[in-house]
Motif scaffolding. Sequence first.
Motif, mmCIF file in Angstrom:
data_model
loop_
_atom_site.group_PDB
_atom_site.id
_atom_site.type_symbol
_atom_site.label_atom_id
_atom_site.label_comp_id
_atom_site.label_asym_id
_atom_site.label_seq_id
_atom_site.Cartn_x
_atom_site.Cartn_y
_atom_site.Cartn_z
ATOM 1 N N LEU A 159 45.752 31.182 39.843
ATOM 2 C CA LEU A 159 44.436 30.775 39.346
ATOM 3 C C LEU A 159 43.846 31.812 38.410
ATOM 4 C CD1 LEU A 159 42.845 29.311 42.617
ATOM 5 C CD2 LEU A 159 44.197 28.133 40.883
ATOM 6 N N THR A 160 44.035 33.090 38.737
ATOM 7 C CA THR A 160 43.451 34.144 37.903
ATOM 8 C C THR A 160 44.298 34.439 36.673
ATOM 9 O OG1 THR A 160 44.643 35.876 39.079
ATOM 10 C CG2 THR A 160 42.438 35.313 39.905
ATOM 11 N N GLY A 161 45.591 34.133 36.744
ATOM 12 C CA GLY A 161 46.483 34.481 35.646
ATOM 13 C C GLY A 161 46.892 35.950 35.683
ATOM 14 N N ILE A 162 46.436 36.682 36.717
ATOM 15 C CA ILE A 162 46.783 38.103 36.826
ATOM 16 C C ILE A 162 48.050 38.215 37.678
ATOM 17 C CG2 ILE A 162 46.028 40.374 37.639
ATOM 18 C CD1 ILE A 162 43.114 39.238 37.442
ATOM 19 N N PRO A 163 49.119 38.778 37.119
ATOM 20 C CA PRO A 163 50.347 38.908 37.916
ATOM 21 C C PRO A 163 50.070 39.735 39.173
ATOM 22 C CG PRO A 163 50.741 39.468 35.612
ATOM 23 C CD PRO A 163 49.252 39.358 35.785
ATOM 24 N N PRO A 164 50.616 39.320 40.311
ATOM 25 C CA PRO A 164 50.357 40.031 41.568
ATOM 26 C C PRO A 164 50.671 41.523 41.496
ATOM 27 C CG PRO A 164 51.526 37.982 41.980
ATOM 28 C CD PRO A 164 51.448 38.153 40.493
ATOM 29 N N GLU A 165 51.716 41.899 40.735
ATOM 30 C CA GLU A 165 52.067 43.325 40.646
ATOM 31 C C GLU A 165 50.942 44.096 39.953
ATOM 32 O OE1 GLU A 165 54.300 41.183 38.260
ATOM 33 O OE2 GLU A 165 54.276 40.226 40.211
ATOM 34 N N ARG A 166 50.399 43.498 38.896
ATOM 35 C CA ARG A 166 49.320 44.156 38.144
ATOM 36 C C ARG A 166 48.078 44.286 39.033
ATOM 37 N NH1 ARG A 166 47.516 48.028 35.834
ATOM 38 N NH2 ARG A 166 45.764 47.764 34.438
ATOM 39 N N MET A 167 47.788 43.249 39.787
ATOM 40 C CA MET A 167 46.631 43.263 40.679
ATOM 41 C C MET A 167 46.798 44.385 41.705
ATOM 42 S SD MET A 167 43.748 41.941 41.399
ATOM 43 C CE MET A 167 43.290 40.225 41.279
#
Length: 92
Positions: free
Chosen positions: A74-82
């Motif tokens: 939903l956010t478009g933020i890759p989990p690794e980056r988060m």
Amino acid sequence: MALTIIEGCVNCWACVPVCPSEAIYEAQPHFLIDARKCTECEGDHALPQCASICPIEGVILNAVGEAINPPGSLTGIPPERMAEVMAELQSH
Ligand code: SF4
Ligand code: SF4
């Protein structure tokens, strides 16, 4: 077959009115889906309406326990980056 709401649900009510089966109910500590009523929206909609409207990633699981909206979807933020950003924030 039924979907499940898990911890992380913020009790926002968004999913309640869109469910064609009236399967979602208020509970503690978060909303729940009545497995006897949930049809996975089959026959009413192409996609599970609760998961389509839910703003929180990872809190609605399909019948085999997989998140319908996994982290990043939903956010478009890759989990690794988060994970990197959260680690950075916590180090300050
Ligand atoms: S999948 Fe459909 S029927 Fe099941 S709880 Fe979600 S909105 Fe209701
Ligand atoms: S839309 Fe998602 S966060 Fe909101 S009440 Fe339903 S499951 Fe919980």
